[in-house]
Design a protein around this motif. Structure first.
Motif, mmCIF file in Angstrom:
data_model
loop_
_atom_site.group_PDB
_atom_site.id
_atom_site.type_symbol
_atom_site.label_atom_id
_atom_site.label_comp_id
_atom_site.label_asym_id
_atom_site.label_seq_id
_atom_site.Cartn_x
_atom_site.Cartn_y
_atom_site.Cartn_z
ATOM 1 N N UNK A 51 162.040 112.371 40.807
ATOM 2 C CA UNK A 51 161.373 111.640 41.872
ATOM 3 C C UNK A 51 160.841 110.301 41.395
ATOM 4 N N UNK A 52 160.015 109.702 42.234
ATOM 5 C CA UNK A 52 159.483 108.372 41.958
ATOM 6 C C UNK A 52 158.450 108.407 40.844
ATOM 7 N N UNK A 53 158.227 107.237 40.235
ATOM 8 C CA UNK A 53 157.191 107.130 39.208
ATOM 9 C C UNK A 53 155.844 107.519 39.808
ATOM 10 N N UNK A 54 155.114 108.351 39.079
ATOM 11 C CA UNK A 54 153.855 108.870 39.604
ATOM 12 C C UNK A 54 152.637 108.255 38.930
ATOM 13 N N UNK A 55 152.885 107.382 37.952
ATOM 14 C CA UNK A 55 151.782 106.766 37.220
ATOM 15 C C UNK A 55 152.264 105.479 36.578
ATOM 16 N N UNK A 56 151.329 104.723 36.045
ATOM 17 C CA UNK A 56 151.680 103.476 35.354
ATOM 18 C C UNK A 56 152.495 103.762 34.106
ATOM 19 N N UNK A 57 152.233 104.908 33.447
ATOM 20 C CA UNK A 57 152.996 105.275 32.246
ATOM 21 C C UNK A 57 154.463 105.527 32.603
ATOM 22 N N UNK A 58 154.694 106.240 33.707
ATOM 23 C CA UNK A 58 156.071 106.472 34.187
ATOM 24 C C UNK A 58 156.770 105.147 34.462
ATOM 25 N N UNK A 59 156.064 104.252 35.097
ATOM 26 C CA UNK A 59 156.637 102.953 35.464
ATOM 27 C C UNK A 59 157.057 102.177 34.225
ATOM 28 N N UNK A 60 156.182 102.123 33.221
ATOM 29 C CA UNK A 60 156.489 101.362 32.003
ATOM 30 C C UNK A 60 157.638 101.983 31.231
ATOM 31 N N UNK A 61 157.743 103.317 31.258
ATOM 32 C CA UNK A 61 158.863 103.985 30.570
ATOM 33 C C UNK A 61 160.191 103.590 31.196
ATOM 34 N N UNK A 62 160.234 103.570 32.521
ATOM 35 C CA UNK A 62 161.462 103.213 33.237
ATOM 36 C C UNK A 62 161.839 101.761 32.978
ATOM 37 N N UNK A 63 160.855 100.870 33.043
ATOM 38 C CA UNK A 63 161.109 99.439 32.821
ATOM 39 C C UNK A 63 161.608 99.198 31.409
ATOM 40 N N UNK A 64 160.994 99.851 30.434
ATOM 41 C CA UNK A 64 161.390 99.669 29.039
ATOM 42 C C UNK A 64 162.817 100.135 28.799
ATOM 43 N N UNK A 65 163.166 101.308 29.339
ATOM 44 C CA UNK A 65 164.517 101.823 29.169
ATOM 45 C C UNK A 65 165.532 100.900 29.830
ATOM 46 N N UNK A 66 165.175 100.353 30.972
ATOM 47 C CA UNK A 66 166.075 99.464 31.695
ATOM 48 C C UNK A 66 166.339 98.189 30.902
ATOM 49 N N UNK A 112 163.453 101.169 43.217
ATOM 50 C CA UNK A 112 163.040 102.338 43.993
ATOM 51 C C UNK A 112 162.203 103.289 43.144
ATOM 52 N N UNK A 113 162.624 103.526 41.909
ATOM 53 C CA UNK A 113 161.912 104.468 41.040
ATOM 54 C C UNK A 113 160.473 104.037 40.791
ATOM 55 N N UNK A 114 160.265 102.735 40.584
ATOM 56 C CA UNK A 114 158.905 102.258 40.286
ATOM 57 C C UNK A 114 158.192 101.808 41.567
ATOM 58 N N UNK A 115 158.847 102.053 42.727
ATOM 59 C CA UNK A 115 158.292 101.728 44.035
ATOM 60 C C UNK A 115 157.991 100.242 44.187
ATOM 61 N N UNK A 116 158.868 99.425 43.605
ATOM 62 C CA UNK A 116 158.819 97.976 43.794
ATOM 63 C C UNK A 116 159.760 97.649 44.950
ATOM 64 N N UNK A 117 159.268 97.779 46.181
ATOM 65 C CA UNK A 117 160.132 97.674 47.339
ATOM 66 C C UNK A 117 160.556 96.243 47.634
ATOM 67 N N UNK A 118 159.744 95.278 47.274
ATOM 68 C CA UNK A 118 160.155 93.885 47.460
ATOM 69 C C UNK A 118 161.298 93.541 46.511
ATOM 70 N N UNK A 119 161.212 94.044 45.278
ATOM 71 C CA UNK A 119 162.312 93.855 44.338
ATOM 72 C C UNK A 119 163.569 94.560 44.810
ATOM 73 N N UNK A 120 163.410 95.796 45.325
ATOM 74 C CA UNK A 120 164.553 96.548 45.840
ATOM 75 C C UNK A 120 165.192 95.812 47.011
ATOM 76 N N UNK A 121 164.364 95.178 47.850
ATOM 77 C CA UNK A 121 164.904 94.408 48.972
ATOM 78 C C UNK A 121 165.728 93.229 48.464
#
Length: 497
Positions: free
Chosen positions: A193-208, A237-246
């Motif tokens: 599912x979607x990132x549930x915390x700031x730590x989840x968000x940073x992990x996804x961004x770093x891997x990307x 979508x994963x980090x719930x950055x909807x403007x970026x996704x748009x």
């Protein structure tokens, strides 16, 4: 929804239209006198069945139980061979592969120049439509022919093939890495599912970032850019950055409009890009943008040259029907006609074997929400029940939770609340099992459970308390998705007013 058999052969036969059935009959009878062949008898028997029944086949004496499996496999291959010869099924990839097959046959017969001539034409088409995998296959066969025989085709032939092979290989590596990254994030969306915390968000961004360090966007061709935008859409979508996704979904769709011939070659990805774009425009509630991009989509779909197949038609139906619902939601006037809802059942009957049931359940939910907006509570409850009482398909927990919430709202407003306490209890049990459980789910349930235990003159106080609590929770952006399904917060505010 009917419980159609998962038998592959039965589903394939039921997907055939009248023209395809006729062509299959002509195909098998043209090869040899197969009018009495067992697999023709099996084809006719399955075609007449409404549901797959193996015992009925055996009772008809077509074959024995021991031979049935081989007979079905033989029939399955024959149908596919017949479909492969159907001009309406020949997309560009099939055409290129067909030319590659012809060239291979000519090579094996020792007709090397004829083989190279066909390969050269097929390679130009593969280059033009960026079918890199097929282009590499063609070049490899060209290498085999040129390295074994003195064809004297053109001067510098070896250098040309080496340069083409090296260039394609580099692009193929980029495409593979980007497609793997896109698939990785899509898989994470489904499983975690979607990132549930700031730590989840940073992990996804770093891997990307690690995966894209040495990829230069300026050297990417159409196919690599498509995967590039898709990977970015899923990351956002994963980090719930909807403007970026748009932004990236818009780039995805514009990529096709800037390369119109690619719409013919990759219609499914064109439709998918539009699907994500509309989903995001809906979040921002921009009527003008939604209507603009929907008009562009409809103009493309209404052109005679737009590819036609059962798969493409089913995806186009999903997108077009969803858009009609979303336009009603985004306008929020609830003063239009709902006659188009009848198209849903027709589409269900036509595409039942091509669209997974989850997509139909999502459409049922949207229709239920639309009827709720029209204050047609009986119709709203009818569609929520089609989800809740579905026993043939595992309903995703998020959809199940919000369907019950929508049903509770409809029951509360209509007074038809016979199942109210039952749904409250069921949703509380569901929360305990949910993988993506958040405090906003608890807040919703505290409201609806409370409404069943208090007098009407106490309801305003409970609604006020919920609004204050929910507004505070929604300050956390990772909880805001819950309000995208059904606006419980605004519903509660209206009750206070």
């Amino acid at each position: 929804m009917p419980n159609y058999s998962k038998d592959s052969l039965f589903v394939l036969i039921k997907s055939l239209n009248r023209s395809e059935k006729r062509q299959f009959t002509l195909y098998v009878n043209r090869l040899q006198n197969n009018s009495d062949a067992k697999f023709i008898l099996l084809f006719n028997a399955l075609d007449k069945m409404e549901y797959y029944d193996e015992q009925l086949i055996l009772k008809q004496g077509i074959t024995t139980k021991q031979q049935l499996s081989n007979l079905k496999a033989n029939l399955y291959r024959s149908i596919l061979s017949s479909l492969r010869m159907n001009p309406s099924k020949k997309n560009v990839r099939i055409q290129i592969r067909e030319q590659l097959d012809f060239a291979t046959i000519l090579y094996q017969k020792g007709l090397h120049k004829q083989s190279l001539k066909i390969l050269d034409k097929a390679k130009l088409l593969a280059f033009d439509l960026e079918e890199k995998t097929l282009a590499l296959e063609i070049i490899e066969l060209e290498k085999v022919i040129e390295s074994q025989y003195i064809t004297r085709s053109i001067a510098g032939r070896a250098d040309e093939l080496i340069e083409q092979s090296d260039r394609l290989s580099k692009q193929y590596v980029y495409a593979t890495r980007l497609s793997n990254l896109s698939l990785k994030f899509y898989s994470e969306m489904l499983t975690s599912g979607y990132a549930k915390s700031e730590e989840d968000k940073q992990r996804i961004i770093s891997h990307f970032k690690d995966q894209l360090l040495d990829i230069n966007f300026d050297v990417l061709s159409f196919r690599e850019k498509l995967w590039y935008f898709k990977a970015h859409v899923w990351r956002c979508f994963l980090i719930q950055d909807y403007r970026g996704a748009y932004r990236y979904s818009l780039s995805w769709v514009n990529l096709f409009y800037n390369h119109p011939k690619m719409i013919q070659s990759h219609p499914i990805w064109y439709l998918k890009g539009n699907s994500y774009l509309f989903k995001l425009i809906l979040m921002f509630k921009s009527v003008e943008r939604y209507l603009y991009w929907n008009n562009r989509l409809e103009n493309v779909l209404n052109v005679d040259t737009f590819p036609q197949s059962e798969n493409i038609d089913s995806q186009a139906f999903l997108l077009q029907f969803s858009n009609k619902l979303n336009i009603e939601f985004i306008k929020q006037t609830y003063d239009g006609s709902l006659l188009f809802v009848k198209q849903l059942q027709r589409g269900l009957n036509e595409y039942k074997n091509m669209i997974d049931e989850h997509h139909f359940l999502v459409l049922y939910f949207k229709v239920a929400a639309l009827y709720f907006g029209y204050k047609k509570y009986e119709d709203s409850l009818k569609y929520t029940n089609m989800i809740l009482f579905n026993t043939r398909h595992a309903v995703q927990e998020d959809l199940l939770f919000h369907t019950r919430i929508l049903s509770l709202m409809a029951q509360f407003d209509s007074g038809n609340d016979e199942k109210y306490d039952e749904y409250v209890k069921a949703n509380k049990l569901l929360i305990l099992k949910m993988k993506n459980h958040t405090p906003i789910h608890d807040s919703f349930m505290k409201l609806f459970e409370g409404l069943s235990h208090i007098y009407p003159d106490q309801q305003k106080k409970l609604f006020t308390s919920f609004v204050v609590e929910a507004q505070d929770l929604f300050k956390n952006k990772y909880y805001r998705r819950s309000i995208l399904y059904i606006d419980v917060l605004n519903w509660a505010r209206m009750k206070i007013d």
